[in-house]
Scaffold this motif. Structure first.
Motif, PDB file in Angstrom:
ATOM      1  N   ALA A  37       0.835  -1.198   0.000  1.00  0.00           N
ATOM      2  CA  ALA A  37       0.000   0.000   0.000  1.00  0.00           C
ATOM      3  C   ALA A  37       0.872   1.251   0.000  1.00  0.00           C
ATOM      4  O   ALA A  37       2.034   1.221   0.423  1.00  0.00           O
ATOM      5  CB  ALA A  37      -0.924   0.017   1.215  1.00  0.00           C
ATOM      6  N   GLN A  38       0.286   2.340  -0.455  1.00  0.00           N
ATOM      7  CA  GLN A  38       0.959   3.635  -0.477  1.00  0.00           C
ATOM      8  C   GLN A  38       0.508   4.445   0.736  1.00  0.00           C
ATOM      9  O   GLN A  38      -0.676   4.502   1.058  1.00  0.00           O
ATOM     10  CB  GLN A  38       0.582   4.365  -1.762  1.00  0.00           C
ATOM     11  N   LEU A  39       1.473   5.062   1.430  1.00  0.00           N
ATOM     12  CA  LEU A  39       1.161   5.930   2.562  1.00  0.00           C
ATOM     13  C   LEU A  39       1.163   7.396   2.135  1.00  0.00           C
ATOM     14  O   LEU A  39       0.271   8.155   2.482  1.00  0.00           O
ATOM     15  CB  LEU A  39       2.168   5.721   3.691  1.00  0.00           C
ATOM     16  N   THR A  40       2.209   7.793   1.398  1.00  0.00           N
ATOM     17  CA  THR A  40       2.332   9.143   0.846  1.00  0.00           C
ATOM     18  C   THR A  40       2.991   9.017  -0.517  1.00  0.00           C
ATOM     19  O   THR A  40       3.273   7.906  -0.975  1.00  0.00           O
ATOM     20  CB  THR A  40       3.212  10.051   1.747  1.00  0.00           C
ATOM     21  N   ALA A  41       3.289  10.144  -1.136  1.00  0.00           N
ATOM     22  CA  ALA A  41       3.950  10.124  -2.450  1.00  0.00           C
ATOM     23  C   ALA A  41       5.343   9.488  -2.380  1.00  0.00           C
ATOM     24  O   ALA A  41       5.842   8.980  -3.383  1.00  0.00           O
ATOM     25  CB  ALA A  41       4.047  11.534  -3.004  1.00  0.00           C
ATOM     26  N   ASN A  42       5.972   9.504  -1.200  1.00  0.00           N
ATOM     27  CA  ASN A  42       7.304   8.910  -1.092  1.00  0.00           C
ATOM     28  C   ASN A  42       7.418   7.945   0.094  1.00  0.00           C
ATOM     29  O   ASN A  42       8.474   7.834   0.726  1.00  0.00           O
ATOM     30  CB  ASN A  42       8.374  10.004  -1.005  1.00  0.00           C
ATOM     31  N   ALA A  43       6.343   7.209   0.371  1.00  0.00           N
ATOM     32  CA  ALA A  43       6.379   6.186   1.419  1.00  0.00           C
ATOM     33  C   ALA A  43       5.362   5.095   1.111  1.00  0.00           C
ATOM     34  O   ALA A  43       4.246   5.384   0.665  1.00  0.00           O
ATOM     35  CB  ALA A  43       6.094   6.800   2.791  1.00  0.00           C
ATOM     36  N   ASP A  44       5.766   3.851   1.354  1.00  0.00           N
ATOM     37  CA  ASP A  44       4.852   2.737   1.136  1.00  0.00           C
ATOM     38  C   ASP A  44       5.134   1.627   2.143  1.00  0.00           C
ATOM     39  O   ASP A  44       6.061   1.705   2.942  1.00  0.00           O
ATOM     40  CB  ASP A  44       4.913   2.227  -0.314  1.00  0.00           C
ATOM     41  N   VAL A  45       4.327   0.594   2.068  1.00  0.00           N
ATOM     42  CA  VAL A  45       4.484  -0.597   2.896  1.00  0.00           C
ATOM     43  C   VAL A  45       4.680  -1.770   1.946  1.00  0.00           C
ATOM     44  O   VAL A  45       3.975  -1.872   0.931  1.00  0.00           O
ATOM     45  CB  VAL A  45       3.243  -0.843   3.782  1.00  0.00           C
ATOM     46  N   GLY A  46       5.640  -2.636   2.258  1.00  0.00           N
ATOM     47  CA  GLY A  46       5.919  -3.757   1.372  1.00  0.00           C
ATOM     48  C   GLY A  46       6.180  -5.045   2.127  1.00  0.00           C
ATOM     49  O   GLY A  46       6.406  -5.049   3.346  1.00  0.00           O
ATOM     50  N   TYR A  47       6.155  -6.141   1.378  1.00  0.00           N
ATOM     51  CA  TYR A  47       6.380  -7.478   1.930  1.00  0.00           C
ATOM     52  C   TYR A  47       7.544  -8.118   1.185  1.00  0.00           C
ATOM     53  O   TYR A  47       7.657  -8.000  -0.035  1.00  0.00           O
ATOM     54  CB  TYR A  47       5.119  -8.338   1.759  1.00  0.00           C
ATOM     55  N   TYR A  48       8.409  -8.804   1.933  1.00  0.00           N
ATOM     56  CA  TYR A  48       9.551  -9.489   1.335  1.00  0.00           C
ATOM     57  C   TYR A  48       9.799 -10.784   2.097  1.00  0.00           C
ATOM     58  O   TYR A  48       9.904 -10.778   3.327  1.00  0.00           O
ATOM     59  CB  TYR A  48      10.789  -8.582   1.393  1.00  0.00           C
ATOM     60  N   ALA A  49       9.864 -11.901   1.386  1.00  0.00           N
ATOM     61  CA  ALA A  49      10.195 -13.205   1.968  1.00  0.00           C
ATOM     62  C   ALA A  49      11.393 -13.760   1.213  1.00  0.00           C
ATOM     63  O   ALA A  49      11.466 -13.635  -0.015  1.00  0.00           O
ATOM     64  CB  ALA A  49       9.009 -14.158   1.869  1.00  0.00           C
ATOM     65  N   TRP A  50      12.340 -14.366   1.963  1.00  0.00           N
ATOM     66  CA  TRP A  50      13.550 -14.849   1.317  1.00  0.00           C
ATOM     67  C   TRP A  50      13.966 -16.215   1.844  1.00  0.00           C
ATOM     68  O   TRP A  50      13.613 -16.610   2.937  1.00  0.00           O
ATOM     69  CB  TRP A  50      14.692 -13.838   1.465  1.00  0.00           C
ATOM     70  N   LYS A  51      14.745 -16.917   0.997  1.00  0.00           N
ATOM     71  CA  LYS A  51      15.252 -18.249   1.327  1.00  0.00           C
ATOM     72  C   LYS A  51      16.484 -18.128   2.217  1.00  0.00           C
ATOM     73  O   LYS A  51      17.332 -17.277   1.996  1.00  0.00           O
ATOM     74  CB  LYS A  51      15.671 -18.986   0.048  1.00  0.00           C
ATOM     75  N   CYS A  52      16.563 -19.025   3.190  1.00  0.00           N
ATOM     76  CA  CYS A  52      17.740 -19.128   4.045  1.00  0.00           C
ATOM     77  C   CYS A  52      18.394 -20.481   3.784  1.00  0.00           C
ATOM     78  O   CYS A  52      17.720 -21.432   3.389  1.00  0.00           O
ATOM     79  CB  CYS A  52      17.342 -19.029   5.519  1.00  0.00           C
TER      80      CYS A  52
END
Length: 197
Positions: A37-52
């Protein structure tokens, strides 16, 4: 960690760091990544999952990210947040990004420096000395991967939504908006350590 990049302009490095579609192509540790989602013109929320590496469980993180373009510098800063629609998953360990960021500074028309800061608690049952030792190896390795990805980005981008860069052109952002009050800061102490033995 800091590296000199003698053959890529700062603008390209900044684009690579933002482009989640391209990240899936060059970052082989990605399980899943997307903007939420977008919070402002220069801020957002994101998801990241990675392999270990085995036998460790894979990790994921939800972050609030903000960015700023200055005269000849580009800044991206992020930290972990709790999102009501992204609770910790049973198949992954929820890591905590206390503070992470990139600083890209132009040093010429086709060169720059890239500084990377990461203060992350991977959670689980990893001893702190293992995390510290691994970061001495993993951070420089990641910087080299980013450099290689930057060299290939212009030709890749020409074939994949060439004019779309919502991090530079907020009017292109198609993410749903959300308000900051829907999020909560994710403290490292608020998650249980998971036994990975």
């Amino acid at each position: 960690c800091c590296i000199d990049i003698p053959d890529v302009p700062a603008e390209t490095v900044y684009d690579v760091l933002h482009d989640t579609e391209y990240r899936r192509k060059w970052d082989m540790s990605v399980i899943e990544t997307h903007d939420i989602a977008q919070l402002t013109a220069n801020a957002d929320v994101g998801y990241y999952a990675w392999k270990c590496p085995k036998p460790l469980k894979n990790r994921d993180v939800v972050t609030l990210r903000s960015w700023q373009v200055l005269d000849k510098s580009y800044i991206i800063i992020s930290f972990s947040v709790k999102h009501p629609q992204y609770p910790p998953r049973k198949d992954l360990v929820r890591a905590v990004s206390i503070l992470a960021g990139y600083l890209v500074c132009s040093t010429g028309s086709n060169s720059c420096t890239l500084t990377y800061l990461a203060q992350v608690d991977p959670k689980g049952s990893l001893p702190k000395w293992v995390v510290s030792k691994a970061s001495q190896y993993l951070a420089p390795k990641m910087m080299k991967k980013i450099h290689k990805a930057c060299l290939k980005y212009p030709s890749w981008k020409q074939q994949h939504n060439a004019g779309t860069k919502p991090w530079l052109h907020p009017e292109q952002n198609k993410l749903p908006t959300m308000v900051l009050s829907e999020l909560a800061l994710q403290h490292a102490a608020s998650l249980e350590d998971i036994d990975e033995s």
